[in-house]
Design an enzyme around this catalytic site. Structure first.
Site, PDB file in Angstrom:
ATOM      1  N   ASP A   1      10.456  -5.698  -0.183  1.00  0.00           N
ATOM      2  CA  ASP A   1      11.726  -5.082   0.238  1.00  0.00           C
ATOM      3  C   ASP A   1      12.547  -4.588  -0.957  1.00  0.00           C
ATOM      4  OD1 ASP A   1      11.210  -5.414   2.919  1.00  0.00           O
ATOM      5  OD2 ASP A   1      12.262  -7.334   3.062  1.00  0.00           O
TER       6      ASP A   1
ATOM      7  N   SER B   1       1.803   0.218 -17.462  1.00  0.00           N
ATOM      8  CA  SER B   1       2.608   0.945 -16.486  1.00  0.00           C
ATOM      9  C   SER B   1       4.040   0.394 -16.436  1.00  0.00           C
ATOM     10  CB  SER B   1       1.919   0.881 -15.121  1.00  0.00           C
ATOM     11  OG  SER B   1       2.399   1.877 -14.251  1.00  0.00           O
TER      12      SER B   1
ATOM     13  N   HIS C   1      -5.823   5.397 -14.584  1.00  0.00           N
ATOM     14  CA  HIS C   1      -4.586   4.673 -14.889  1.00  0.00           C
ATOM     15  C   HIS C   1      -4.823   3.231 -15.341  1.00  0.00           C
ATOM     16  CE1 HIS C   1      -0.384   3.648 -14.707  1.00  0.00           C
ATOM     17  NE2 HIS C   1      -0.530   2.855 -13.666  1.00  0.00           N
TER      18      HIS C   1
END
Length: 295
Positions: A212, A113, A273
């Site tokens: 974040d 990925s 996946h």
């Protein structure tokens, strides 16, 4: 040093042209000793993953291929530094800096990925250094709705978890799981997310990944760098997709081959996946067969 015999003058120059001024010092794990002259193998995890997720597979690849095998924590993940940026060009420079540190000047890459896109970027930025890339269930051309729509919700839910009163990792994971269950329904993803709960250097519990910055720079994670689209890597490329996944559409092969002319796509039946988790046997058979072609 890992596979010091791999040093070749042309490859040393290909890495040396990068300054590494903003590159992070990545955390990594070497899976046992190797005395092979063949290219080393780097394992790159996906979003919210870490090098630990490759432990079993890394050992098997080492035992079968006898090559140096290194699993890596990409920036803002695992034990690697938290940085203010998360662009694929940054990830690639981090990896090239690690190769330089380990005296590895030619390597094969297996990337899942996000790690697959990082591997592609390395191959386009420093093709002489790359013996081959195996890209696991991701495309440089298109995106799955799961990535663009679902993962932002997961990251926001993670940001909302409060670890302040937690003293033990086990209880912190239990609390996080309760808070995340409304968003995360997939057991594999839940395990991956909870593996990020760690005791930090200041003795507080929190996320190992930089939630974040991953939220702030999510648009970079979901888009392959435009600066790479006109570049070409002529080495061997295997794109391995899950038959039940939408991350690697067959129609993308035309666009993929504009950057990777030797690209081949294969699909593992009845998996989604996370191919290496759902069917490690098939994953290893395809991976090892491909790596043996990388010289």
């Amino acid at each position: 040093m890992v596979a010091t015999k791999l040093r070749r003058k042309a490859n040393i120059k290909s890495i040396a042209r990068f300054s590494f001024k903003t590159a992070a010092n990545l955390s990594y794990k070497i899976h046992g000793e190797s005395h092979s002259d063949e290219p080393a193998i780097l394992l790159l995890h996906g979003l919210l993953g870490s090098k630990r997720h490759w432990d079993s597979i890394g050992k098997t690849i080492l035992n079968v291929t006898k090559r140096a095998v290194v699993s890596v924590d990409l920036r803002n993940h695992g034990d690697s530094p938290h940085t203010s940026s998360h662009k694929y060009e940054d990830l690639a420079e981090d990896i090239l800096k690690l190769l330089d540190k380990l005296s590895i000047t030619r390597a094969s890459f297996v990337g899942h990925s996000m790690g697959g896109r990082a591997a592609m970027t390395v191959s386009l930025m420093a093709p002489e250094t790359v013996a081959g890339i195996l890209v696991v269930d991701i495309s440089p051309i298109s995106n799955s709705k799961q990535l663009t729509e679902y993962y932002p919700r997961v990251l926001e839910a993670m940001r909302g978890v409060d670890f302040k009163k937690q003293k033990k990792i086990s209880t912190a994971k239990q609390k996080a799981k309760k808070q995340l269950e409304n968003v995360i329904k997939d057991d594999i993803l839940m395990r991956a997310v909870l593996s990020n709960v760690k005791m930090r250097a200041d003795h507080t519990i929190g996320w190992a990944c930089n939630v974040d910055v991953l939220i702030k720079h999510f648009s970079y994670i979901t888009s392959f760098p435009k600066s790479m689209l006109k570049k070409t890597y002529y080495g061997p490329c295997l794109f391995m997709g899950g038959q039940l996944s939408e991350y690697l559409p067959p129609d993308d092969l035309v666009g993929i081959r504009e950057m990777f002319p030797r690209a081949v796509i294969t699909y593992v039946p009845q998996v989604g996946h996370n191919i290496h988790v759902e069917d490690p046997k098939s994953f290893l058979e395809l991976t090892i067969s491909f790596l043996r072609t990388n010289k």
